[in-house]
Design a protein around this motif. Structure first.
Motif, short mmCIF file in Angstrom:
data_model
loop_
_atom_site.label_atom_id
_atom_site.label_comp_id
_atom_site.label_asym_id
_atom_site.label_seq_id
_atom_site.Cartn_x
_atom_site.Cartn_y
_atom_site.Cartn_z
N PRO A 64 35.67 46.97 48.47
CA PRO A 64 37.07 46.54 48.40
C PRO A 64 37.66 46.84 47.02
CG PRO A 64 35.72 44.83 49.39
CD PRO A 64 34.79 45.88 48.87
N THR A 65 38.87 47.39 47.02
CA THR A 65 39.54 47.75 45.78
C THR A 65 40.86 46.99 45.71
OG1 THR A 65 38.58 49.96 45.93
CG2 THR A 65 40.42 49.69 44.43
N LEU A 66 41.02 46.22 44.64
CA LEU A 66 42.23 45.45 44.44
C LEU A 66 42.84 45.80 43.09
CD1 LEU A 66 39.86 43.33 45.78
CD2 LEU A 66 42.00 42.19 46.26
N TRP A 67 44.13 45.67 42.99
CA TRP A 67 44.84 45.95 41.75
C TRP A 67 45.29 44.64 41.14
CZ3 TRP A 67 50.60 47.25 41.26
CH2 TRP A 67 50.90 47.65 39.95
N LEU A 68 44.93 44.42 39.88
CA LEU A 68 45.43 43.27 39.14
C LEU A 68 46.71 43.72 38.46
CD1 LEU A 68 45.18 40.38 38.15
CD2 LEU A 68 43.73 41.23 36.29
N CYS A 69 47.81 43.33 39.04
CA CYS A 69 49.12 43.79 38.59
C CYS A 69 49.60 42.95 37.41
CB CYS A 69 50.13 43.69 39.74
SG CYS A 69 51.80 44.17 39.27
N SER A 70 49.86 43.64 36.31
CA SER A 70 50.45 42.95 35.16
C SER A 70 51.68 43.72 34.69
CB SER A 70 49.42 42.82 34.03
OG SER A 70 48.97 44.09 33.62
N GLU A 71 52.25 44.50 35.63
CA GLU A 71 53.47 45.25 35.33
C GLU A 71 54.61 44.26 35.08
OE1 GLU A 71 53.43 48.74 35.34
OE2 GLU A 71 51.29 48.57 35.77
N LYS A 72 55.50 44.63 34.19
CA LYS A 72 56.66 43.76 33.90
C LYS A 72 57.51 43.58 35.16
CE LYS A 72 56.43 43.37 29.28
NZ LYS A 72 55.26 42.61 29.01
N ALA A 73 57.78 44.69 35.84
CA ALA A 73 58.53 44.65 37.09
C ALA A 73 57.62 45.21 38.17
CB ALA A 73 59.80 45.47 36.97
#
Length: 184
Positions: free
Chosen positions: A68-77
């Motif tokens: 399983p591949t997940l993205w830890l999103c820390s993008e401003k938008a």
């Protein structure tokens, strides 16, 4: 999950407490060489990388091990509607609490398993289609050479497969290949 591999490339470290609470072991890596050292024990990969590097990392991890591949999103938008262009089983946010992170990880694992089953079913269907093509070609060859009907040709293939303890598709492929070799 027992073990999570966290890829942190080009991102300042964020609190991983909620993520760490959902696994026994937790491995942080910054490059592919480090990832290779932990991939064998990982049950999931969490990518804390810029969005534009996700495709590279997903390919690199998938080349080492399917998980399983997940993205830890820390993008401003957070991107609204985007075509990621790669397989992603879930999105995590550092603001999630332990329960939310656990649910998201389980959901990602479920999505991964479903995608894996679909890929296996697709492969089986493609094999059946390929086998069907060989059988149809072999029936045509048998009809031409032996002067029999399609039903009789199919019965011949089926009996030959049982006698040789092989799959009917393998027998059909052999017949077609020999015919092509002789008449090609």
């Amino acid at each position: 999950m027992k073990s999570i591999l966290v890829v942190e490339e080009g991102r300042p470290p964020v609190s991983m407490h909620s993520l760490q609470q959902n696994c026994r072991t937790f491995h942080r890596v910054a490059n592919e060489d480090e990832a290779k050292g932990f991939i064998s024990v990982a049950d999931a990969a969490v990518m804390h990388v810029p969005l534009e590097r996700m495709q590279h990392w997903q390919s690199a991890i998938a080349g080492m091990k399917r998980l399983p591949t997940l993205w830890l999103c820390s993008e401003k938008a957070v991107p609204g509607e985007i075509d990621f262009g790669f397989m992603l089983d879930g999105v995590l946010f550092s603001s999630m609490n332990t329960l939310e992170m656990g649910v998201a990880l389980k959901w990602g694992q479920r999505v991964f398993l479903q995608r894996k089953r679909w890929a296996e079913e697709r492969e089986q269907l493609l094999q059946r289609i390929d086998e069907r093509k060989w059988i149809d070609q072999a029936k045509a060859v048998l009809c031409e050479i032996k002067g029999i009907t399609e039903a009789e040709a199919y019965d011949f293939l089926r009996k030959q497969a049982m006698n040789e303890r092989k799959r009917i598709g393998d027998i059909a492929a052999s017949i077609v290949k020999v015919y092509q070799l002789i008449h090609g």
